[in-house]
Design an enzyme around this catalytic site. Structure first.
Site, PDB file in Angstrom:
ATOM      1  N   TYR A   1       1.082   5.464  -0.541  1.00  0.00           N
ATOM      2  CA  TYR A   1       0.691   6.557   0.190  1.00  0.00           C
ATOM      3  C   TYR A   1       1.056   7.879  -0.696  1.00  0.00           C
ATOM      4  O   TYR A   1       1.673   8.893  -0.309  1.00  0.00           O
ATOM      5  CB  TYR A   1       1.554   6.796   1.373  1.00  0.00           C
ATOM      6  CG  TYR A   1       0.937   7.919   2.671  1.00  0.00           C
ATOM      7  CD1 TYR A   1      -0.468   7.812   3.253  1.00  0.00           C
ATOM      8  CD2 TYR A   1       1.826   8.871   3.087  1.00  0.00           C
ATOM      9  CE1 TYR A   1      -0.759   8.728   4.224  1.00  0.00           C
ATOM     10  CE2 TYR A   1       1.433   9.853   4.094  1.00  0.00           C
ATOM     11  CZ  TYR A   1       0.122   9.611   4.816  1.00  0.00           C
ATOM     12  OH  TYR A   1      -0.091  10.427   5.788  1.00  0.00           O
TER      13      TYR A   1
ATOM     14  N   ASP B   1      -9.656   0.215   1.157  1.00  0.00           N
ATOM     15  CA  ASP B   1      -8.677  -0.279   2.058  1.00  0.00           C
ATOM     16  C   ASP B   1      -8.920   0.202   3.494  1.00  0.00           C
ATOM     17  O   ASP B   1      -8.670   1.347   4.198  1.00  0.00           O
ATOM     18  CB  ASP B   1      -7.233   0.221   1.866  1.00  0.00           C
ATOM     19  CG  ASP B   1      -6.045  -0.361   2.330  1.00  0.00           C
ATOM     20  OD1 ASP B   1      -6.411  -1.489   2.980  1.00  0.00           O
ATOM     21  OD2 ASP B   1      -5.059   0.424   2.840  1.00  0.00           O
TER      22      ASP B   1
ATOM     23  N   ASP C   1       0.846  -1.212   0.122  1.00  0.00           N
ATOM     24  CA  ASP C   1      -0.130   0.059  -0.025  1.00  0.00           C
ATOM     25  C   ASP C   1       0.855   1.077  -0.001  1.00  0.00           C
ATOM     26  O   ASP C   1       1.669   1.632   1.027  1.00  0.00           O
ATOM     27  CB  ASP C   1      -0.978   0.020   1.206  1.00  0.00           C
ATOM     28  CG  ASP C   1      -2.093   0.938   1.212  1.00  0.00           C
ATOM     29  OD1 ASP C   1      -2.435   1.511   0.036  1.00  0.00           O
ATOM     30  OD2 ASP C   1      -2.777   1.353   2.341  1.00  0.00           O
TER      31      ASP C   1
ATOM     32  N   THR D   1      -4.815   6.194  -0.115  1.00  0.00           N
ATOM     33  CA  THR D   1      -6.119   6.997  -0.120  1.00  0.00           C
ATOM     34  C   THR D   1      -5.961   8.199  -0.899  1.00  0.00           C
ATOM     35  O   THR D   1      -4.991   8.993  -0.812  1.00  0.00           O
ATOM     36  CB  THR D   1      -6.480   7.889   1.247  1.00  0.00           C
ATOM     37  OG1 THR D   1      -6.356   6.505   2.539  1.00  0.00           O
ATOM     38  CG2 THR D   1      -7.734   8.486   1.378  1.00  0.00           C
TER      39      THR D   1
ATOM     40  N   HIS E   1      -4.003  14.030   0.617  1.00  0.00           N
ATOM     41  CA  HIS E   1      -4.326  12.976   1.540  1.00  0.00           C
ATOM     42  C   HIS E   1      -3.152  13.140   2.666  1.00  0.00           C
ATOM     43  O   HIS E   1      -3.600  13.428   3.856  1.00  0.00           O
ATOM     44  CB  HIS E   1      -4.524  11.545   1.436  1.00  0.00           C
ATOM     45  CG  HIS E   1      -4.563  10.577   2.390  1.00  0.00           C
ATOM     46  ND1 HIS E   1      -5.744  10.357   3.039  1.00  0.00           N
ATOM     47  CD2 HIS E   1      -3.533   9.638   2.733  1.00  0.00           C
ATOM     48  CE1 HIS E   1      -5.353   9.571   4.006  1.00  0.00           C
ATOM     49  NE2 HIS E   1      -4.336   9.215   4.022  1.00  0.00           N
TER      50      HIS E   1
ATOM     51  N   GLU F   1      -9.326   3.920  -2.625  1.00  0.00           N
ATOM     52  CA  GLU F   1      -8.085   3.847  -3.565  1.00  0.00           C
ATOM     53  C   GLU F   1      -8.267   2.954  -4.755  1.00  0.00           C
ATOM     54  O   GLU F   1      -9.246   2.463  -4.902  1.00  0.00           O
ATOM     55  CB  GLU F   1      -7.040   2.676  -2.524  1.00  0.00           C
ATOM     56  CG  GLU F   1      -6.824   3.270  -1.009  1.00  0.00           C
ATOM     57  CD  GLU F   1      -5.673   2.752  -0.496  1.00  0.00           C
ATOM     58  OE1 GLU F   1      -4.819   2.248  -0.967  1.00  0.00           O
ATOM     59  OE2 GLU F   1      -5.562   2.793   0.812  1.00  0.00           O
TER      60      GLU F   1
ATOM     61  N   GLU G   1     -11.009   3.701   2.993  1.00  0.00           N
ATOM     62  CA  GLU G   1     -10.118   4.604   2.439  1.00  0.00           C
ATOM     63  C   GLU G   1     -10.456   4.247   0.705  1.00  0.00           C
ATOM     64  O   GLU G   1     -10.280   3.129   0.318  1.00  0.00           O
ATOM     65  CB  GLU G   1      -8.631   4.226   2.553  1.00  0.00           C
ATOM     66  CG  GLU G   1      -8.203   4.569   4.084  1.00  0.00           C
ATOM     67  CD  GLU G   1      -6.586   4.193   4.229  1.00  0.00           C
ATOM     68  OE1 GLU G   1      -6.055   3.353   3.482  1.00  0.00           O
ATOM     69  OE2 GLU G   1      -6.004   4.925   5.277  1.00  0.00           O
TER      70      GLU G   1
HETATM   71 MN    MN Z   1      -4.553   2.289   2.585  1.00  0.00          MN
END
Ligand code: MN
Length: 424
Positions: A136, A241, A134, A357, A141, A209, A207
């Site tokens: 970021y 997520d 995952d 996100t 965000h 995504e 989240e």
């Molecule tokens: Mn996430």
């Protein structure tokens, strides 16, 4: 241009207007019915295409596939054949279902074996996911979270504009749309208490995504460049997520997310190929400071994908709480893959990598309740008169996504997940 993307193509299978699945899409997934065992399918309009039957009936000749690539409960064997083979398969399906092709169209008996009404079908996990990462990668965000929890003047941590920050997630708890989840339990540390408490999470969040799945990468020790990245990505789906904000807050120092994230991630069941998404690729944001050489890229690697999130309380109408777009990403998939493998980490067929996100610049485009309700200080008004700061038991969260250009709309369908109370 990829043949199957031609906006002028139309199919002899009826496609409702506003469908996410016109002939220009041709996604891949795994389905079963009461009679049929789990197998590979594609979709046009409101019909699922049984690729095992198509293969058995001889419509997939002169492609490098075997029956075992279709008669299987995961797309992995198909994906093992790599980019060219799967592109050729999509082009073949496009040709077979085009208006001007009579090969299948005129064989009523075959058509009835190959096309299945979507209402008779249960969609399953499309891919057996080996490793889940995952990222970021949405600047808005990361800025929102940094503003809330640290310092509005230094919202982004010093590494953020240099590194596509990510962590290794949990693959075993990725579930397809329609699978309910239970509210997780864990440790929380209320500010007013000296010691942590244990119990059901109180701040359950989604989240918004997008995730991509990979073909086989290179051997351990080798890296994939941004230039090569497109050859290693099969396609994308929407991901919710799930996050337990109160558990996350107590546990995340110093090693990052753990139980607050590993209880569930939900995905939409159709993998839309990078080929199908190509017409919707766009330029990304200017990256300042200039990134290190291995993260530089050429061409368009960002995508214009409209996204929305709705909350559906039990016995009430859905309220849309977020309207956003995947184009708001700062780091793109090519950079994420190049960064992931720059240390020699080997990417494998069926790995899943999520964006992090996705938040846009305005509150209506924030991709989590944490941001939408600004840590619970701004409750969201629901159509049924109730309000939400976070997700409640019996709520269903629905995420949808689609692209639109030159009169062609291709989409992902949806990922919808009902939240059940914590188990005793
Ligand atoms: Mn996430």
């Amino acid at each position: 241009m990829i043949k199957a993307n031609d906006p002028s193509l139309s199919s002899w299978v009826e496609v409702p207007s506003n469908s996410d699945f016109p002939i220009q899409n041709i996604p891949f997934g795994i389905f079963k019915t009461e009679q049929l065992s789990p197998r590979v399918g594609s979709r046009i309009g409101d019909y699922v295409i049984d690729l095992k039957s198509l293969f058995v009936l001889g419509y997939l000749k002169n492609l490098p596939f075997q029956i075992s690539d279709f008669d299987t409960p995961a797309l992995n064997s198909l994906m093992k054949h790599g980019k060219k083979a799967t592109s050729d398969l999509r082009n073949r399906l496009s040709k077979l279902f085009s208006n001007d092709n009579n090969d299948l169209k005129n064989n009523e008996h075959h058509v009835s074996q190959v096309l299945i009404d979507v209402t008779e079908v249960e969609m399953l996990m499309p891919v057996q996911v080996g490793d889940y990462t995952d990222f970021y990668s949405s600047r808005d965000h990361a800025t929102n979270v940094g503003t809330m929890f640290r310092d509005p003047n230094n919202a982004l941590l010093p590494n953020w504009l240099w590194i596509p920050v990510g962590y290794h997630g949990r693959a075993s708890s990725i579930v397809p749309s329609g699978t309910p989840i239970h509210r997780p339990k864990g440790q929380q540390k209320p500010a007013e208490d000296a010691d942590p408490i244990f119990g059901p999470c109180k701040l359950l969040d989604f989240e918004l995504e997008m995730a991509f799945v990979t073909f086989d990468g290179k051997p351990l020790g080798d890296s994939i460049s941004t230039q090569e990245a497109k050859d290693y990505i099969f396609g994308m789906c929407i991901m919710n997520d799930w996050s337990a904000r109160d558990i996350q807050k107590w546990e995340y120092v110093p090693l990052g997310p753990f139980l607050a994230k590993s209880f569930a991630s939900s995905i939409s069941p159709w993998i839309v190929t990078m080929d199908a998404l190509e017409p919707f690729s766009i330029e990304g944001p200017k990256q300042e400071p200039e990134v290190l050489p291995y993260l530089k890229y050429e061409g368009n690697h960002h995508y214009d994908i409209h996204l929305e999130v709705g909350i559906l309380p039990e016995k009430a109408e859905e309220t849309v709480v977020c309207v956003s777009n995947y184009k708001h990403m700062y780091w793109n998939m090519a950079q994420q893959l190049a960064h992931h493998s720059v240390n020699g980490c080997n990417i494998r067929c069926g790995d899943m990598m999520a964006s992090g996100t996705i938040s846009g610049p305005t509150p209506s485009s924030f991709g989590s309740m944490l941001e939408i309700s600004w840590r619970g200080t701004k409750p969201v008004a629901m159509k049924d008169g109730s309000e939400r700061k976070f997700i409640q038991d019996h709520d269903t969260v629905v995420m949808r996504g689609h692209c639109e250009k030159n009169g062609v709309r291709i989409g992902f369908g949806e990922v919808e997940t009902k939240v059940l109370p914590a188990k005793d």
